[in-house]
Design an enzyme around this catalytic site. Structure first.
Site, PDB file in Angstrom:
ATOM      1  CB  ILE A   1       7.947  -5.191   3.074  1.00 35.77           C
ATOM      2  CG1 ILE A   1       8.920  -6.775   2.762  1.00 35.77           C
ATOM      3  CG2 ILE A   1       8.234  -5.332   1.311  1.00 35.77           C
ATOM      4  CD1 ILE A   1       8.493  -8.210   2.754  1.00 35.77           C
ATOM      5  CG  HIS A   2       5.447  -0.541   5.358  1.00 36.21           C
ATOM      6  ND1 HIS A   2       6.544  -0.200   5.643  1.00 36.21           N
ATOM      7  CD2 HIS A   2       4.646   1.029   4.837  1.00 36.21           C
ATOM      8  CE1 HIS A   2       6.841   0.908   6.244  1.00 36.21           C
ATOM      9  NE2 HIS A   2       5.911   1.593   5.633  1.00 36.21           N
TER      10      HIS A   2
END
Ligand code: UD1
Ligand code: UDP
Length: 393
Positions: free
Chosen positions: A216-217
């Protein structure tokens, strides 16, 4: 021919490895590469680890720009890149993908008439609230040579008015090519080495392959506490209900933003032994994880594709994707950041087998690109000679 490559963010360092490798193997006598690192990513495990592991030449310059707001970060890069372009005077600047480093290179080079080569051109999410969408559109429209990894990317360029031309190509008469994906070149090249050279699976007790890999980013997910909360709630429930490990190599942006989660949720995440949050891993470690996972959950562009390369179903934590072929093939599902949709997609994809038709080229995109650059260089030289002959007459 001299090319100047701009890298800055993790995926660009990885992508650049394919071209540097192709030059070393096939074009060493004809192409000189100068590498400029903007310093957008700077932690050892977001940058140096890839140079060490993937045999990428050390950068000739590092602007050490670091983290800042979009405007400040991009402005500092533009100024630094412009200075280097004036010194190096390359025939082409090579820009990858859609980050602020890409945009800075495009602005700096186009203003002083250095021809731009955009690798990963033509991709569109049709969501201009994504900083990446703005970066890629602006870069495409000042490029001379545009290389698209997918047929959809090529079609997107035609839809925006690009034409199928014969060379010589210039910024006002750009050339567009569908060549496959340099990231696929890399995945093929490094696939066999991944388990041989890393011990991540045994270190994390994953040799039984009973795990989901997650990353996740995206700012859209990390910078909105409610979305981030929903994603973590979903991961917790999946780990619990499916009795499966979830391995999450954590991007530094997400690490910082996890502080915004309610402390009760953070405690539940920390207490759940099936959620394994680890530091960002090296490329070979990442491939070892991707090859052995049961399922991949991600908002990353690169990880979505690597899931496909390694024949893994993928849940995409975004409302849309520029890699539409994955959705069309039915091996990926878009779920935005909604807990219910994420869990439903897990029910549909986990432990299922799918067909993965080949859509990202033949693993030789980098060689194709190098050859096109040389061909265009030759055609341009011929056309300049023709013009000067006319003047001489
Ligand atoms: C950037 C790209 C994104 C790409 C991603 C790949 C833009 C606009 N975004 O997003 O398209 O998918 O890289 O990973 O260019 N940080 C560190 N150490 C580092 C790097 C970053 O701690 O080595 C932290 C800083 O707090 C920084 C934050 O991460 O503010 C975000 O970094 P930044 O490069 O601005 O954007 P990314 O989210 O990494
Ligand atoms: N990657 C990696 N280590 C990690 C996470 C990702 O080497 O801990 C690699 C991944 O294999 C892919 C690339 O980084 O090649 C994707 O980069 P990222 O997700 O940061 O950015 P995006 O592709 O979304 O722009």
């Amino acid at each position: 021919m001299k090319i100047l490559t701009i890298i800055g963010a993790r995926p660009q360092i990885i992508k650049a490895a394919a071209l540097s490798r192709a030059i070393k193997k096939h074009f060493i006598a004809s192409i000189q590469e100068v590498i400029v690192h903007t310093g957008q990513h700077y932690d050892t495990n977001m940058s140096q680890v890839f140079f060490d592991e993937m045999g990428i030449p050390e950068p000739n310059y590092n602007l050490e720009v670091g983290s800042a707001s979009h405007g400040l970060q991009t402005a500092q890069m533009i100024s630094g890149i412009e200075e280097i372009l004036e010194i190096e005077k390359p025939d082409y600047i090579i820009l990858y993908g859609d980050t602020n480093s890409t945009l800075a290179g495009a602005i700096a080079a186009s203003k002083i008439h250095i021809s731009i080569v955009h690798i990963e051109a033509g991709l569109r999410s049709f969501n201009k609230r994504m900083p990446e969408e703005v970066n890629r559109i602006l870069c495409d429209h000042v490029s001379t040579l545009l290389f698209t990894p997918t047929k959809t990317g090529y079609q997107n360029l035609l839809n925006e008015g690009f034409k199928e031309n014969e060379g010589p190509f210039t910024v006002d008469k750009p050339g567009i090519f569908h060549c496959g994906d340099v990231m696929y070149d890399n995945s093929l090249f490094f696939a066999d080495m991944a388990e041989e050279k890393t011990s991540i699976l045994s270190e994390l007790n994953l040799t039984n392959k009973h795990f989901i890999l997650a990353t996740i980013h995206r700012d859209h997910n990390t910078d909105n506490p409610l979305r981030l909360q929903d994603i973590f709630e979903a991961l917790l429930e999946i780990a619990l209900e499916k009795k499966i490990k979830v391995v999450l190599p954590l991007h530094p942006r997400t690490k910082k933003k996890m502080e915004t989660l309610p402390s009760e949720l953070k405690e539940r995440v920390n207490a759940n032994t099936n959620i394994q949050i680890i530091q960002p891993v090296s490329f070979l470690e990442m491939i070892a994880l991707e090859k052995n996972a049961q399922l991949i959950i991600t908002d990353s562009g690169g990880v979505q594709k690597e899931a496909y390369y390694f024949h893994k179903p993928c849940i995409i934590l975004r409302p849309e994707t520029e890699w539409v072929e994955i959705i069309e093939a039915g091996t990926g599902i878009l779920v935005d950041a909604e807990k219910k949709k994420i869990k439903e997609a897990v029910n549909l994809l986990l432990y299922q087998t799918f067909e993965f038709p080949s859509i990202y080229g033949d693993g030789h995109a980098a060689e194709f690109i190098c050859q096109k650059l040389l061909d265009n260089q030759k055609k341009n030289q011929k056309s300049i000679k023709k013009k000067s002959d006319v003047f001489a007459v």
